[in-house]
Motif scaffolding. Structure first.
Motif, PDB file in Angstrom:
ATOM      1  N   GLU A 705       0.808  -1.216   0.000  1.00 43.32           N
ATOM      2  CA  GLU A 705       0.000   0.000   0.000  1.00 43.32           C
ATOM      3  C   GLU A 705       0.841   1.266   0.000  1.00 43.32           C
ATOM      4  O   GLU A 705       0.560   2.216  -0.726  1.00 43.32           O
ATOM      5  CB  GLU A 705      -0.933  -0.012   1.220  1.00 43.32           C
ATOM      6  N   SER A 706       1.903   1.273   0.777  1.00 41.26           N
ATOM      7  CA  SER A 706       2.711   2.492   0.887  1.00 41.26           C
ATOM      8  C   SER A 706       3.753   2.604  -0.217  1.00 41.26           C
ATOM      9  O   SER A 706       4.382   3.654  -0.367  1.00 41.26           O
ATOM     10  CB  SER A 706       3.410   2.526   2.245  1.00 41.26           C
ATOM     11  N   ARG A 707       3.949   1.489  -0.994  1.00 45.52           N
ATOM     12  CA  ARG A 707       5.019   1.489  -1.994  1.00 45.52           C
ATOM     13  C   ARG A 707       4.509   1.224  -3.407  1.00 45.52           C
ATOM     14  O   ARG A 707       5.248   1.384  -4.369  1.00 45.52           O
ATOM     15  CB  ARG A 707       6.072   0.434  -1.628  1.00 45.52           C
ATOM     16  N   GLY A 708       3.301   0.746  -3.481  1.00 42.28           N
ATOM     17  CA  GLY A 708       2.763   0.456  -4.802  1.00 42.28           C
ATOM     18  C   GLY A 708       3.139  -0.921  -5.280  1.00 42.28           C
ATOM     19  O   GLY A 708       3.352  -1.851  -4.501  1.00 42.28           O
ATOM     20  N   ARG A 709       3.265  -1.056  -6.591  1.00 40.74           N
ATOM     21  CA  ARG A 709       3.587  -2.342  -7.217  1.00 40.74           C
ATOM     22  C   ARG A 709       5.101  -2.486  -7.270  1.00 40.74           C
ATOM     23  O   ARG A 709       5.794  -1.779  -8.009  1.00 40.74           O
ATOM     24  CB  ARG A 709       3.010  -2.368  -8.627  1.00 40.74           C
ATOM     25  N   VAL A 710       5.673  -3.428  -6.479  1.00 37.63           N
ATOM     26  CA  VAL A 710       7.136  -3.546  -6.363  1.00 37.63           C
ATOM     27  C   VAL A 710       7.523  -5.019  -6.386  1.00 37.63           C
ATOM     28  O   VAL A 710       6.676  -5.903  -6.328  1.00 37.63           O
ATOM     29  CB  VAL A 710       7.636  -2.888  -5.060  1.00 37.63           C
ATOM     30  N   ASN A 711       8.842  -5.257  -6.475  1.00 35.78           N
ATOM     31  CA  ASN A 711       9.357  -6.625  -6.411  1.00 35.78           C
ATOM     32  C   ASN A 711       9.531  -7.029  -4.939  1.00 35.78           C
ATOM     33  O   ASN A 711      10.103  -6.284  -4.139  1.00 35.78           O
ATOM     34  CB  ASN A 711      10.703  -6.732  -7.129  1.00 35.78           C
ATOM     35  N   GLY A 712       9.100  -8.229  -4.589  1.00 36.93           N
ATOM     36  CA  GLY A 712       9.217  -8.687  -3.205  1.00 36.93           C
ATOM     37  C   GLY A 712       8.874 -10.156  -3.070  1.00 36.93           C
ATOM     38  O   GLY A 712       8.805 -10.903  -4.058  1.00 36.93           O
ATOM     39  N   TYR A 713       8.657 -10.586  -1.822  1.00 33.79           N
ATOM     40  CA  TYR A 713       8.341 -11.987  -1.525  1.00 33.79           C
ATOM     41  C   TYR A 713       6.986 -12.088  -0.832  1.00 33.79           C
ATOM     42  O   TYR A 713       6.582 -11.195  -0.077  1.00 33.79           O
ATOM     43  CB  TYR A 713       9.421 -12.607  -0.626  1.00 33.79           C
ATOM     44  N   ARG A 714       6.348 -13.215  -1.096  1.00 35.84           N
ATOM     45  CA  ARG A 714       5.090 -13.503  -0.434  1.00 35.84           C
ATOM     46  C   ARG A 714       5.349 -14.420   0.768  1.00 35.84           C
ATOM     47  O   ARG A 714       6.235 -15.282   0.734  1.00 35.84           O
ATOM     48  CB  ARG A 714       4.108 -14.178  -1.400  1.00 35.84           C
ATOM     49  N   LYS A 715       4.535 -14.256   1.776  1.00 34.11           N
ATOM     50  CA  LYS A 715       4.685 -15.027   3.018  1.00 34.11           C
ATOM     51  C   LYS A 715       4.589 -16.527   2.761  1.00 34.11           C
ATOM     52  O   LYS A 715       5.388 -17.318   3.301  1.00 34.11           O
ATOM     53  CB  LYS A 715       3.617 -14.588   4.029  1.00 34.11           C
ATOM     54  N   ASP A 716       3.657 -16.959   1.954  1.00 32.17           N
ATOM     55  CA  ASP A 716       3.447 -18.389   1.719  1.00 32.17           C
ATOM     56  C   ASP A 716       4.674 -19.037   1.090  1.00 32.17           C
ATOM     57  O   ASP A 716       5.030 -20.177   1.424  1.00 32.17           O
ATOM     58  CB  ASP A 716       2.230 -18.611   0.826  1.00 32.17           C
ATOM     59  N   ASP A 717       5.351 -18.319   0.172  1.00 31.20           N
ATOM     60  CA  ASP A 717       6.530 -18.884  -0.491  1.00 31.20           C
ATOM     61  C   ASP A 717       7.677 -19.084   0.502  1.00 31.20           C
ATOM     62  O   ASP A 717       8.369 -20.112   0.477  1.00 31.20           O
ATOM     63  CB  ASP A 717       6.977 -17.966  -1.632  1.00 31.20           C
ATOM     64  N   VAL A 718       7.875 -18.091   1.380  1.00 29.94           N
ATOM     65  CA  VAL A 718       8.961 -18.188   2.363  1.00 29.94           C
ATOM     66  C   VAL A 718       8.643 -19.281   3.383  1.00 29.94           C
ATOM     67  O   VAL A 718       9.518 -20.075   3.773  1.00 29.94           O
ATOM     68  CB  VAL A 718       9.175 -16.834   3.065  1.00 29.94           C
ATOM     69  N   ALA A 719       7.385 -19.358   3.833  1.00 30.16           N
ATOM     70  CA  ALA A 719       6.994 -20.369   4.817  1.00 30.16           C
ATOM     71  C   ALA A 719       7.151 -21.769   4.250  1.00 30.16           C
ATOM     72  O   ALA A 719       7.559 -22.705   4.964  1.00 30.16           O
ATOM     73  CB  ALA A 719       5.554 -20.137   5.262  1.00 30.16           C
ATOM     74  N   SER A 720       6.841 -21.950   2.946  1.00 26.14           N
ATOM     75  CA  SER A 720       6.986 -23.262   2.316  1.00 26.14           C
ATOM     76  C   SER A 720       8.447 -23.687   2.271  1.00 26.14           C
ATOM     77  O   SER A 720       8.782 -24.850   2.523  1.00 26.14           O
ATOM     78  CB  SER A 720       6.396 -23.220   0.902  1.00 26.14           C
ATOM     79  N   ALA A 721       9.343 -22.732   1.986  1.00 26.81           N
ATOM     80  CA  ALA A 721      10.776 -23.042   1.952  1.00 26.81           C
ATOM     81  C   ALA A 721      11.282 -23.428   3.341  1.00 26.81           C
ATOM     82  O   ALA A 721      12.063 -24.380   3.494  1.00 26.81           O
ATOM     83  CB  ALA A 721      11.546 -21.839   1.418  1.00 26.81           C
ATOM     84  N   LEU A 722      10.828 -22.699   4.349  1.00 22.73           N
ATOM     85  CA  LEU A 722      11.252 -23.008   5.717  1.00 22.73           C
ATOM     86  C   LEU A 722      10.740 -24.382   6.147  1.00 22.73           C
ATOM     87  O   LEU A 722      11.466 -25.160   6.782  1.00 22.73           O
ATOM     88  CB  LEU A 722      10.737 -21.932   6.676  1.00 22.73           C
ATOM     89  N   SER A 723       9.513 -24.701   5.778  1.00 25.73           N
ATOM     90  CA  SER A 723       8.944 -25.998   6.130  1.00 25.73           C
ATOM     91  C   SER A 723       9.753 -27.135   5.518  1.00 25.73           C
ATOM     92  O   SER A 723       9.979 -28.170   6.156  1.00 25.73           O
ATOM     93  CB  SER A 723       7.490 -26.061   5.669  1.00 25.73           C
ATOM     94  N   PHE A 724      10.222 -26.929   4.295  1.00 24.41           N
ATOM     95  CA  PHE A 724      11.034 -27.951   3.643  1.00 24.41           C
ATOM     96  C   PHE A 724      12.351 -28.152   4.390  1.00 24.41           C
ATOM     97  O   PHE A 724      12.799 -29.284   4.622  1.00 24.41           O
ATOM     98  CB  PHE A 724      11.305 -27.561   2.186  1.00 24.41           C
ATOM     99  N   LEU A 725      12.978 -27.036   4.743  1.00 18.91           N
ATOM    100  CA  LEU A 725      14.251 -27.129   5.460  1.00 18.91           C
ATOM    101  C   LEU A 725      14.091 -27.788   6.827  1.00 18.91           C
ATOM    102  O   LEU A 725      14.973 -28.503   7.300  1.00 18.91           O
ATOM    103  CB  LEU A 725      14.870 -25.736   5.626  1.00 18.91           C
ATOM    104  N   GLU A 726      12.946 -27.536   7.478  1.00 21.32           N
ATOM    105  CA  GLU A 726      12.705 -28.105   8.806  1.00 21.32           C
ATOM    106  C   GLU A 726      12.277 -29.555   8.745  1.00 21.32           C
ATOM    107  O   GLU A 726      12.148 -30.218   9.774  1.00 21.32           O
ATOM    108  CB  GLU A 726      11.643 -27.280   9.545  1.00 21.32           C
ATOM    109  N   GLY A 727      12.038 -30.037   7.562  1.00 22.75           N
ATOM    110  CA  GLY A 727      11.707 -31.443   7.414  1.00 22.75           C
ATOM    111  C   GLY A 727      10.248 -31.768   7.549  1.00 22.75           C
ATOM    112  O   GLY A 727       9.868 -32.934   7.641  1.00 22.75           O
TER     113      GLY A 727
END
Length: 728
Positions: A705-727
């Motif tokens: 909202e404060s930055r508009g349309r920008v490049n970044g990461y979504r929470k679900d993608d990061v959480a999925s990667a962490l879940s994989f690493l944690e087994g």
């Protein structure tokens, strides 16, 4: 004609004014008043009304303390003399200088033991608060001393009396009395106006050495109506009569008192005596319930120990239930590293209040009792204590899906931890049996038949398998029951010498849950409240209930209270576990965090060392239960402890990114703001590298909202990667 009466000429004369009192008359009258004041004051002083009850109580306390110290000094001199006599007699006997025989030395040894026992009792006996009789005795002594001073001192004593009264009323030291005040000033002091019954001066508040309840408590039915201390709990005559009543001492026999009954401030009485040579301490122990009854006590309030030879008895008795109140674990006061093999783990206290320490040494354990009997607290004392010895590898198998054992995983204490899973338990038992073979080969190389203290670390430490709610796995009809029972029985029979021990916890101590072949190989057994004598015997052994050791007869039942078979001390006695709470006070977590620091320094936290048991489980199940699995909650998963340093950095980056999004209160974020939130040396470029390597993918277009349309990461993608690493 009426006759007129003429007045008397004398009466017509004016009356003369009353004569002024002479100086002598005035002095005499004043002296009479002063004498009455002095008499009243002297009477009041002689009655010690100027000394209040608090001061009298202080004097009584000091008198009792002085007498107690004199008794200790006298007993010390006697003990020293007896020690010297014994040393001389022993030296002479060894040098054959005299005909001293073993009987003489035994008699002197008994005298020394009795003297030392009495001395120790004196040292441990607090000085009780004075009773009314003792306080009155002090006041009477004061009165007698003052009367003697008046009788022998004449006017000089009267002067001292005046000074004493004056200076006591003013609350000051008796200085004038001490230096012998002049008679004139002393007379002034005692002859000043005195009002009988005038209020006493306000007493000075004094901190007494021994707290005293000066108020009279409300008397209940059956209680004493005076504040004197209770009479001695036991006399020599009462003891001998009780022994006669139960048939232990025959009419023609006597006991020999070596240390007379001594009562301490807590109402505990200890006496040392010799039984007649016909019987033994072991025989008397069998009659303990009868002896307790003869002494007017419950069996939990009487204890018997051998104090040397087979007839020398130490009897302890108390006036109240020693297990009535809870006690905190000693580890809470001093949570430091312990040697569980040599010194044991503090788990409970016995009748005499002495801490019971169970050694982690060549014995397995059974802790059993019905629901809410306190078996979980007893087990916690044992397992938490074991965690303070970094040589012990804890393998915890829960019987429920709750969080009772989670703190061991979260602290990194549990080398293995998982929740109900019969297949995994069977795999763990097979891993331990395989490790037993490996350990025996190592012992063979070390020329040892079993594990001893110097080789504990060389064989990989001590293994402790904790199985909670054993019935979850061994009741008839449970999956894989036969295989699990067979492996448990084999481990209990042959693995203790290799350093593999078990702690089995159950609320169903029936023979189909805890077969005799398994129970008999568990040397340490703790039977808390159970439903019947059959269950009690299943824990303690056949016939124990008939001999008086019946865990179904506790009255009243108390959490953590039960019959404890302690093979390390060679006794079976009543014990209550220390209070150790997690749900309300978090004490288990606090202690485990301290134990974790000890283990970390020793390189023995879960994941710090090469664990052959978890390797076996990983090969058999493809999942790891090191420290409770990836989430440390008892759910096995990928072996996160085998991650490379780069993978660990990726996990940290994912966790930091997710925490940043949580703080921003949104599900998307840019690399620069997340890197700034993580802090340290983290940059947006490095964070992007770590997230991509972790499997979160490249940045994508997101809307902020404060930055508009920008490049970044979504929470679900990061959480999925962490879940994989944690087994997961």
């Amino acid at each position: 004609m009426a006759t007129e009466v003429q007045p008397d000429p004398i009466e017509q004369q004016p009356a003369e004014e009353a004569a002024e009192p002479t100086r002598k008359q005035r002095a005499k009258a004043a002296f009479a008043v002063q004498r009455s004041h002095a008499g009243a004051r002297a009477k009041d002083w002689l009655a010690t009304r100027d000394i209040d009850d608090v001061e009298i109580m202080q004097l009584a306390i000091q008198k009792k303390q002085d007498k107690h110290h004199q008794s200790i000094a006298q007993q010390e001199r006697l003990a020293a003399q007896l020690h010297a006599r014994f040393a001389v007699a022993k030296a002479q006997a060894e040098m054959n200088e005299t005909q001293s025989n073993s009987g003489t030395l035994s008699r002197l040894a008994g005298d020394v033991a009795a003297a030392e026992s009495k001395l120790e009792a004196l040292r441990n006996t607090p000085v009780l608060a004075p009773n009314d009789r003792e306080a009155n005795s002090v006041r009477h002594s004061k009165r007698a001393g003052r009367a003697a001073a008046i009788a022998g001192g004449g006017l000089g004593s009267l002067s001292a009396l005046g000074s004493a009264v004056e200076m006591t009323v003013n609350g000051q030291p008796l200085l004038l009395a001490a230096i012998g005040t002049a008679a004139g000033y002393g007379w002034y002091l005692v002859s000043r106006p005195f009002v009988d019954g005038q209020p006493a001066p306000t007493p000075i508040t004094v901190q007494l050495a021994t707290p005293i309840n000066m108020t009279k408590p409300e008397v209940q039915a059956g209680q004493r109506e005076f504040n004197a201390p209770p009479p001695p709990a036991l006399t020599s005559e009462e003891l001998e009569q009780a022994l006669r009543n139960i048939g232990e001492v025959k009419p023609h026999e006597q006991i020999q008192i070596l240390a007379v009954p001594q009562r301490d401030g807590d109402g505990n009485t200890t006496v040392v005596f010799d039984l007649p040579p016909r019987t033994t301490v072991a025989e008397l122990k069998k009659k303990l319930p009868k002896l307790a009854g003869a002494l007017g006590r419950d069996a939990s309030m009487v204890d018997i120990e051998k104090a040397g030879n087979e007839v020398r008895t130490s009897l302890w008795m108390t006036d109240r239930d020693p297990f009535e109140d809870t006690r905190p674990s000693p580890l809470l006061k001093k949570p430091s590293q312990i040697d569980a093999w040599k010194d044991g783990v503090p788990v409970a206290w016995n009748k005499r209040g002495i801490t019971i320490r169970l050694a982690i040494n060549n014995q397995s354990y059974v802790i059993a009792g019905t629901t809410r009997s306190g078996k979980g607290v007893g087990a916690s004392n044992l397992v938490v204590g074991a965690s303070f010895d970094p040589r012990i590898n804890l393998r915890i198998v829960a019987g429920k899906n709750n969080a009772e054992w989670n703190p061991y995983a979260k602290a990194g204490i549990a080398s293995t931890y998982f929740k109900p899973d019969p297949a995994r338990l069977l795999a763990l038992l097979k891993a331990l049996l395989a490790d037993k073979d490996r350990r025996e080969r190592d012992l063979d190389k070390l020329s040892k038949s079993k594990v001893v203290a110097p080789v504990i670390e060389q064989v990989g430490g001590l293994e402790i398998l904790v199985i909670d709610e054993l019935a979850t796995y061994t009741r008839p009809g449970k999956p894989l029951r036969e295989g699990i029972l067979e492996a448990l029985i084999e481990l209990s029979a042959v693995a203790a010498g290799a350093g593999i021990l078990m702690v089995l916890i159950t609320q169903y101590p029936d023979v189909d849950v805890l077969p005799q072949a398994l129970a008999m190989n568990c040397g340490a057994r703790w039977a808390m409240r159970v439903e019947n004598a059959i269950q009690s015997n299943a824990i303690l052994g056949a016939g124990q209930a008939g001999g008086g050791r019946d865990a179904s007869k506790f009255d009243p039942p108390r959490p953590g209270f039960g019959w404890l078979v302690n093979p390390f001390a060679g006794v079976t006695d009543l014990a209550r576990s220390f209070d150790l709470d997690e749900d309300d006070r978090g004490e288990v977590t606090m202690l485990l965090e301290k134990a974790a620091k000890i283990r970390e320094a020793a390189g023995r936290l879960a994941g710090q060392w090469d664990d052959p048991i978890e390797k076996h489980l990983l090969n058999a199940t493809v999942l790891s239960s090191v420290a409770g699995g990836p989430k440390r909650d008892g759910t096995p998963g990928r072996n996160v402890f085998q991650l490379t340093p780069e993978q660990r950095q990726q996990m940290d980056a994912c966790r930091g990114a997710l925490k940043a999004m949580q703080d921003f209160d949104r599900d998307v974020a840019q690399l620069d703001e997340m890197a700034e939130f993580i802090g340290g040396s983290m940059t947006a470029e490095r964070l992007g590298e770590l997230l991509r390597a972790a499997g979160a993918g490249p940045t994508t277009k997101v809307t902020i909202e404060s930055r508009g349309r920008v490049n970044g990461y979504r929470k679900d993608d990061v959480a999925s990667a962490l879940s994989f690493l944690e087994g997961a």
